[in-house]
Design an enzyme around this catalytic site. Structure first.
Site, mmCIF file in Angstrom:
data_model
loop_
_atom_site.group_PDB
_atom_site.id
_atom_site.type_symbol
_atom_site.label_atom_id
_atom_site.label_comp_id
_atom_site.label_asym_id
_atom_site.label_seq_id
_atom_site.Cartn_x
_atom_site.Cartn_y
_atom_site.Cartn_z
ATOM 1 N N SER A 64 -66.155 -51.865 67.784
ATOM 2 C CA SER A 64 -67.256 -51.424 68.576
ATOM 3 C C SER A 64 -68.432 -52.052 68.089
ATOM 4 C CB SER A 64 -67.193 -49.734 68.359
ATOM 5 O OG SER A 64 -68.381 -49.157 68.760
ATOM 6 N N SER A 105 -70.665 -50.372 67.113
ATOM 7 C CA SER A 105 -70.810 -49.207 66.002
ATOM 8 C C SER A 105 -70.307 -49.667 64.724
ATOM 9 C CB SER A 105 -70.246 -47.753 66.450
ATOM 10 O OG SER A 105 -70.834 -47.321 67.395
ATOM 11 N N TYR A 164 -67.499 -42.338 62.396
ATOM 12 C CA TYR A 164 -66.976 -43.259 63.648
ATOM 13 C C TYR A 164 -67.592 -44.782 62.845
ATOM 14 C CZ TYR A 164 -66.538 -45.453 68.005
ATOM 15 O OH TYR A 164 -66.136 -46.331 69.044
ATOM 16 N N LYS A 214 -65.103 -47.822 62.482
ATOM 17 C CA LYS A 214 -64.952 -49.241 63.192
ATOM 18 C C LYS A 214 -65.759 -50.434 62.218
ATOM 19 C CE LYS A 214 -63.618 -47.613 66.835
ATOM 20 N NZ LYS A 214 -62.299 -48.099 67.546
ATOM 21 N N THR A 220 -64.642 -44.950 80.336
ATOM 22 C CA THR A 220 -63.040 -44.769 80.362
ATOM 23 C C THR A 220 -62.809 -43.277 80.427
ATOM 24 O OG1 THR A 220 -63.211 -44.408 77.679
ATOM 25 C CG2 THR A 220 -62.839 -46.630 78.527
#
Length: 144
Positions: A29, A31, A42, A46, A77
Protein backbone atom coordinates in the site's frame (compact mmCIF):
# COMPACT_ATOMS: atom_id res chain seq x y z
CA UNK A 1 -1.42 -9.41 10.61
CA UNK A 2 -1.12 -8.88 6.87
CA UNK A 3 2.63 -9.32 6.76
CA UNK A 4 2.34 -12.78 8.36
CA UNK A 5 0.02 -13.99 5.59
CA UNK A 6 2.36 -12.67 2.91
CA UNK A 7 5.36 -14.31 4.58
CA UNK A 8 3.68 -17.69 5.02
CA UNK A 9 2.27 -17.68 1.48
CA UNK A 10 5.72 -16.98 0.02
CA UNK A 11 7.29 -19.64 2.22
CA UNK A 12 4.75 -22.21 1.00
CA UNK A 13 5.21 -21.27 -2.67
CA UNK A 14 8.98 -20.88 -2.60
CA UNK A 15 9.98 -24.46 -3.52
CA UNK A 16 7.90 -24.27 -6.71
CA UNK A 17 9.06 -20.72 -7.46
CA UNK A 18 12.69 -21.83 -7.21
CA UNK A 19 12.00 -24.80 -9.46
CA UNK A 20 10.23 -22.74 -12.13
CA UNK A 21 12.17 -19.48 -11.70
CA UNK A 22 8.86 -17.82 -11.01
CA UNK A 23 8.22 -14.44 -9.50
CA UNK A 24 6.38 -12.84 -6.62
CA UNK A 25 4.22 -9.72 -6.74
CA UNK A 26 3.17 -8.63 -3.27
CA UNK A 27 0.35 -6.20 -2.61
CA UNK A 28 1.36 -3.55 -0.11
CA UNK A 29 0.00 0.00 0.00
CA UNK A 30 1.11 3.60 -0.27
CA UNK A 31 0.67 3.33 3.51
CA UNK A 32 3.71 1.05 3.49
CA UNK A 33 5.80 3.87 1.99
CA UNK A 34 4.54 6.76 4.14
CA UNK A 35 2.39 7.27 7.19
CA UNK A 36 -1.32 7.94 7.61
CA UNK A 37 -3.12 9.68 10.44
CA UNK A 38 -4.42 7.22 13.08
CA UNK A 39 -3.37 4.09 11.14
CA UNK A 40 -0.05 3.17 12.74
CA UNK A 41 -0.73 -0.58 12.95
CA UNK A 42 -1.82 -0.71 9.29
CA UNK A 43 1.20 1.40 8.26
CA UNK A 44 3.54 -0.92 10.16
CA UNK A 45 2.03 -4.03 8.55
CA UNK A 46 2.24 -2.59 5.03
CA UNK A 47 5.76 -1.27 5.73
CA UNK A 48 6.71 -4.83 6.62
CA UNK A 49 5.40 -6.08 3.25
CA UNK A 50 7.28 -3.28 1.45
CA UNK A 51 10.59 -4.16 3.12
CA UNK A 52 10.00 -7.91 2.86
CA UNK A 53 9.73 -7.33 -0.89
CA UNK A 54 13.12 -5.59 -0.97
CA UNK A 55 14.85 -8.16 1.23
CA UNK A 56 13.51 -11.17 -0.64
CA UNK A 57 14.48 -9.59 -3.97
CA UNK A 58 18.08 -9.50 -2.74
CA UNK A 59 17.95 -13.02 -1.32
CA UNK A 60 16.22 -14.68 -4.27
CA UNK A 61 17.72 -12.76 -7.19
CA UNK A 62 20.68 -15.10 -7.48
CA UNK A 63 18.15 -17.95 -7.74
CA UNK A 64 16.38 -16.18 -10.66
CA UNK A 65 13.24 -15.42 -8.67
CA UNK A 66 12.06 -11.82 -8.99
CA UNK A 67 10.19 -10.14 -6.13
CA UNK A 68 8.20 -6.92 -6.58
CA UNK A 69 5.19 -5.23 -5.01
CA UNK A 70 2.46 -2.82 -5.93
CA UNK A 71 1.59 -0.05 -3.49
CA UNK A 72 -1.95 1.13 -4.32
CA UNK A 73 -3.69 4.11 -2.80
CA UNK A 74 -7.47 4.25 -2.44
CA UNK A 75 -8.90 1.38 -4.49
CA UNK A 76 -12.63 0.81 -4.76
CA UNK A 77 -13.27 -2.72 -3.52
CA UNK A 78 -15.83 -4.39 -1.27
CA UNK A 79 -13.70 -3.31 1.71
CA UNK A 80 -13.92 0.38 0.74
CA UNK A 81 -17.55 0.00 -0.34
CA UNK A 82 -19.38 2.99 1.13
CA UNK A 83 -16.50 5.43 0.78
CA UNK A 84 -17.48 6.19 -2.81
CA UNK A 85 -20.85 7.46 -1.55
CA UNK A 86 -19.25 9.96 0.86
CA UNK A 87 -18.93 13.03 -1.38
CA UNK A 88 -16.98 15.09 1.17
CA UNK A 89 -14.42 12.33 1.71
CA UNK A 90 -14.09 11.69 -2.03
CA UNK A 91 -13.46 15.42 -2.53
CA UNK A 92 -10.60 15.24 -0.02
CA UNK A 93 -9.08 12.28 -1.89
CA UNK A 94 -9.57 14.02 -5.24
CA UNK A 95 -7.73 17.06 -3.90
CA UNK A 96 -4.71 14.91 -2.92
CA UNK A 97 -4.60 12.53 -5.91
CA UNK A 98 -3.43 14.27 -9.11
CA UNK A 99 -5.61 12.01 -11.29
CA UNK A 100 -8.53 13.11 -9.12
CA UNK A 101 -9.97 9.75 -8.08
CA UNK A 102 -9.33 6.39 -6.51
CA UNK A 103 -8.39 3.32 -8.51
CA UNK A 104 -10.60 0.59 -9.86
CA UNK A 105 -9.36 -2.93 -9.03
CA UNK A 106 -8.57 -3.67 -12.70
CA UNK A 107 -6.15 -0.73 -12.78
CA UNK A 108 -4.12 -2.29 -9.97
CA UNK A 109 -4.46 -5.78 -11.47
CA UNK A 110 -3.02 -4.59 -14.78
CA UNK A 111 0.15 -3.41 -13.03
CA UNK A 112 0.41 -6.70 -11.14
CA UNK A 113 0.08 -8.58 -14.45
CA UNK A 114 2.86 -6.46 -15.96
CA UNK A 115 5.22 -7.10 -13.02
CA UNK A 116 4.49 -10.83 -13.23
CA UNK A 117 5.08 -10.94 -16.98
CA UNK A 118 8.22 -11.49 -19.01
CA UNK A 119 8.00 -7.84 -20.04
CA UNK A 120 9.31 -7.11 -16.52
CA UNK A 121 11.95 -9.85 -16.59
CA UNK A 122 14.72 -7.49 -15.41
CA UNK A 123 12.62 -5.79 -12.73
CA UNK A 124 13.04 -6.84 -9.11
CA UNK A 125 12.86 -5.16 -5.67
CA UNK A 126 10.40 -2.55 -6.95
CA UNK A 127 7.62 -1.21 -4.76
CA UNK A 128 5.54 0.46 -7.45
CA UNK A 129 3.00 3.06 -6.34
CA UNK A 130 -0.29 2.61 -8.18
CA UNK A 131 -1.70 5.76 -6.71
CA UNK A 132 -2.81 8.21 -9.39
CA UNK A 133 0.18 10.40 -8.52
CA UNK A 134 -0.52 10.65 -4.77
CA UNK A 135 3.08 9.87 -3.81
CA UNK A 136 4.37 12.77 -5.95
CA UNK A 137 3.22 15.25 -3.31
CA UNK A 138 5.30 16.42 -0.36
CA UNK A 139 2.09 16.88 1.63
CA UNK A 140 1.64 20.61 1.29
CA UNK A 141 -1.84 21.82 0.39
CA UNK A 142 -2.72 22.80 -3.15
CA UNK A 143 -2.12 26.51 -3.68
CA UNK A 144 -3.66 28.13 -6.76
Amino acid sequence: MAQHGVFFCIRAALPRLLETRGNIVNVSSVSGIGGDWNMSAYNAAKGAVTNLTRSLAMELGSKAVRVNAVNPSLTFTEMTGGLKDDAALMAKFAERIPLGRGAEPAEVADVIAFLASDDARFVTSVNLPVDGGLSASNGQPRVT
